[in-house]
Design a protein around this motif. Structure first.
Motif, PDB file in Angstrom:
ATOM      1  N   VAL A 192       3.414   2.057  12.472  1.00 43.75           N
ATOM      2  CA  VAL A 192       2.911   2.719  11.269  1.00 43.75           C
ATOM      3  C   VAL A 192       2.970   1.751  10.096  1.00 43.75           C
ATOM      4  CG1 VAL A 192       3.201   4.686   9.721  1.00 43.75           C
ATOM      5  CG2 VAL A 192       3.736   4.929  12.163  1.00 43.75           C
ATOM      6  N   THR A 193       1.877   1.669   9.325  1.00 46.06           N
ATOM      7  CA  THR A 193       1.835   0.815   8.132  1.00 46.06           C
ATOM      8  C   THR A 193       2.200   1.645   6.915  1.00 46.06           C
ATOM      9  OG1 THR A 193       0.415  -0.576   6.748  1.00 46.06           O
ATOM     10  CG2 THR A 193      -0.685   1.177   7.986  1.00 46.06           C
ATOM     11  N   LEU A 194       3.081   1.113   6.057  1.00 48.00           N
ATOM     12  CA  LEU A 194       3.658   1.869   4.946  1.00 48.00           C
ATOM     13  C   LEU A 194       3.826   1.022   3.694  1.00 48.00           C
ATOM     14  CD1 LEU A 194       6.612   3.504   6.923  1.00 48.00           C
ATOM     15  CD2 LEU A 194       4.531   4.706   6.189  1.00 48.00           C
ATOM     16  N   VAL A 195       4.010   1.720   2.568  1.00 49.50           N
ATOM     17  CA  VAL A 195       4.577   1.143   1.342  1.00 49.50           C
ATOM     18  C   VAL A 195       5.700   2.092   0.920  1.00 49.50           C
ATOM     19  CG1 VAL A 195       2.508  -0.082   0.580  1.00 49.50           C
ATOM     20  CG2 VAL A 195       2.845   2.308  -0.087  1.00 49.50           C
ATOM     21  N   ALA A 196       6.638   1.600   0.138  1.00 55.14           N
ATOM     22  CA  ALA A 196       7.824   2.383  -0.201  1.00 55.14           C
ATOM     23  C   ALA A 196       7.493   3.686  -0.921  1.00 55.14           C
ATOM     24  CB  ALA A 196       8.770   1.540  -1.055  1.00 55.14           C
ATOM     25  N   SER A 197       6.393   3.706  -1.696  1.00 58.29           N
ATOM     26  CA  SER A 197       6.035   4.910  -2.456  1.00 58.29           C
ATOM     27  C   SER A 197       5.420   6.012  -1.593  1.00 58.29           C
ATOM     28  CB  SER A 197       5.055   4.533  -3.576  1.00 58.29           C
ATOM     29  OG  SER A 197       3.869   3.971  -3.041  1.00 58.29           O
TER      30      SER A 197
ATOM     31  N   ARG B 277       3.692  -4.151   1.372  1.00 62.62           N
ATOM     32  CA  ARG B 277       3.385  -3.319   2.531  1.00 62.62           C
ATOM     33  C   ARG B 277       4.118  -3.854   3.757  1.00 62.62           C
ATOM     34  NH1 ARG B 277       0.129   0.649   4.058  1.00 62.62           N
ATOM     35  NH2 ARG B 277      -0.694   0.808   1.915  1.00 62.62           N
ATOM     36  N   PHE B 278       4.610  -2.925   4.579  1.00 61.53           N
ATOM     37  CA  PHE B 278       5.349  -3.295   5.787  1.00 61.53           C
ATOM     38  C   PHE B 278       4.981  -2.328   6.905  1.00 61.53           C
ATOM     39  CE2 PHE B 278       7.801  -0.204   3.464  1.00 61.53           C
ATOM     40  CZ  PHE B 278       8.380   0.621   4.417  1.00 61.53           C
ATOM     41  N   ALA B 279       5.551  -2.538   8.074  1.00 61.33           N
ATOM     42  CA  ALA B 279       5.249  -1.688   9.231  1.00 61.33           C
ATOM     43  C   ALA B 279       6.544  -1.346   9.957  1.00 61.33           C
ATOM     44  CB  ALA B 279       4.281  -2.387  10.176  1.00 61.33           C
ATOM     45  N   VAL B 280       6.534  -0.169  10.577  1.00 65.01           N
ATOM     46  CA  VAL B 280       7.659   0.264  11.414  1.00 65.01           C
ATOM     47  C   VAL B 280       7.125   0.666  12.783  1.00 65.01           C
ATOM     48  CG1 VAL B 280       9.104   1.004   9.487  1.00 65.01           C
ATOM     49  CG2 VAL B 280       7.508   2.626  10.500  1.00 65.01           C
ATOM     50  N   LYS B 281       7.925   0.391  13.797  1.00 66.99           N
ATOM     51  CA  LYS B 281       7.572   0.780  15.157  1.00 66.99           C
ATOM     52  C   LYS B 281       8.444   1.972  15.556  1.00 66.99           C
ATOM     53  CE  LYS B 281       6.858  -1.075  19.789  1.00 66.99           C
ATOM     54  NZ  LYS B 281       6.923  -2.297  20.639  1.00 66.99           N
TER      55      LYS B 281
ATOM     56  N   ASN C 195       8.328  -5.745  10.038  1.00 69.35           N
ATOM     57  CA  ASN C 195       8.001  -6.730   9.009  1.00 69.35           C
ATOM     58  C   ASN C 195       8.944  -6.557   7.830  1.00 69.35           C
ATOM     59  OD1 ASN C 195       5.792  -7.955  10.336  1.00 69.35           O
ATOM     60  ND2 ASN C 195       4.450  -6.271   9.703  1.00 69.35           N
ATOM     61  N   PRO C 196      10.251  -6.845   8.019  1.00 68.41           N
ATOM     62  CA  PRO C 196      11.210  -6.614   6.936  1.00 68.41           C
ATOM     63  C   PRO C 196      10.944  -7.547   5.768  1.00 68.41           C
ATOM     64  CG  PRO C 196      12.245  -7.809   8.725  1.00 68.41           C
ATOM     65  CD  PRO C 196      10.880  -7.440   9.208  1.00 68.41           C
TER      66      PRO C 196
END
Length: 243
Positions: A124-129, A197-201, A242-243
């Motif tokens: 999933v691609t995310l931003v903190a907001s 922007r970062f991603a989590v698995k 992608n920390p």
């Protein structure tokens, strides 16, 4: 009548002119005959020469025989029209390419065909907001999970807003879109998050589908009514990639 000696010695002037006249007449007749003969000899040659066509165009003055005709100048309008057509084809091709590569896939329809009970690995691609920006609305509830809003203007009033019960819209790195709960209560997302922007698995447990939910990608944005049903489920075992 007796003649004198002077008369005997004088030349015969009467005979001389007559002889000369006869000679001149003979020469004139010979000349006319030769002229007539030449005219008769030239007549076949003139008869055998082909006549010029009545409509034959005269060669322009000063133009040398055998010279190659100069090509007529083409009108500039034709070249301009071809250039405009080529320009429009190039612009249309570029617009089609940008539209194809920049299009957003239809939510809930891209990616694998899931069914309730499936467990899928998703990135999933995310931003903190996103924790406050992402939201959906629907009056339905799937496996005890629901959106934050019952309608575009009314919040959920049938229970609590626990993260593991609250569905939000997400997009994977390969542009699959779905609704899920539980992401922001995962340990990997409870600490300080990257500013970019970062991603989590995560593991996505599919629980069902919600019929045509309204989607919002920003707390200040408009609701987007979707014509498709969206998968719903729970995200767990999440790790930042992608920390």
């Amino acid at each position: 009548m007796a003649t004198s000696s002077e008369d005997k010695d004088r030349p015969d002037t009467d005979d001389a002119p007559s002889g000369e006249a006869d000679a001149q007449d003979t020469s004139k007749e010979d000349g006319e005959g030769r002229a007539a003969a030449r005219a008769d000899a030239a007549a076949p040659a003139r008869a055998s020469r082909p006549a010029k066509p009545a409509g034959a165009a005269r060669r322009p003055a000063g133009k040398k025989p055998g010279a190659r005709p100069r090509a007529a100048a083409q009108p500039q309008g034709g070249s301009l029209g071809k250039s405009m057509i080529l320009f429009l084809i190039i612009i249309g091709g570029l617009a089609a390419a940008f539209a194809y590569f920049g299009r957003e896939p239809a939510p809930g329809t891209a990616g694998p065909k899931w069914k309730p009970g499936d467990k899928a690995q998703v990135e999933v691609t995310l931003v903190a907001s996103d924790i406050k920006d992402l939201a959906c609305w629907s009056a339905d509830e799937i496996s005890g999970r629901h959106c934050a809003f019952e309608s575009p203007t009314k919040g959920w009033s049938k229970g609590d807003a626990d993260d593991k019960k609250l569905l939000r819209p997400y997009t994977t790195t390969d542009r699959v879109q779905f609704l899920a709960a539980g992401l922001w209560s995962e340990p990997a997302l409870t600490g300080k998050l990257p500013s970019a922007r970062f991603a989590v698995k995560c593991t996505y447990t599919v629980e069902g589908k919600m019929k045509k939910p309204g989607i919002r990608w920003s707390s200040e944005g408009a609701w987007l009514d979707r014509a498709e049903d969206w998968y719903t489920g729970l995200l767990s075992d999440c790790k930042l990639i992608n920390p």
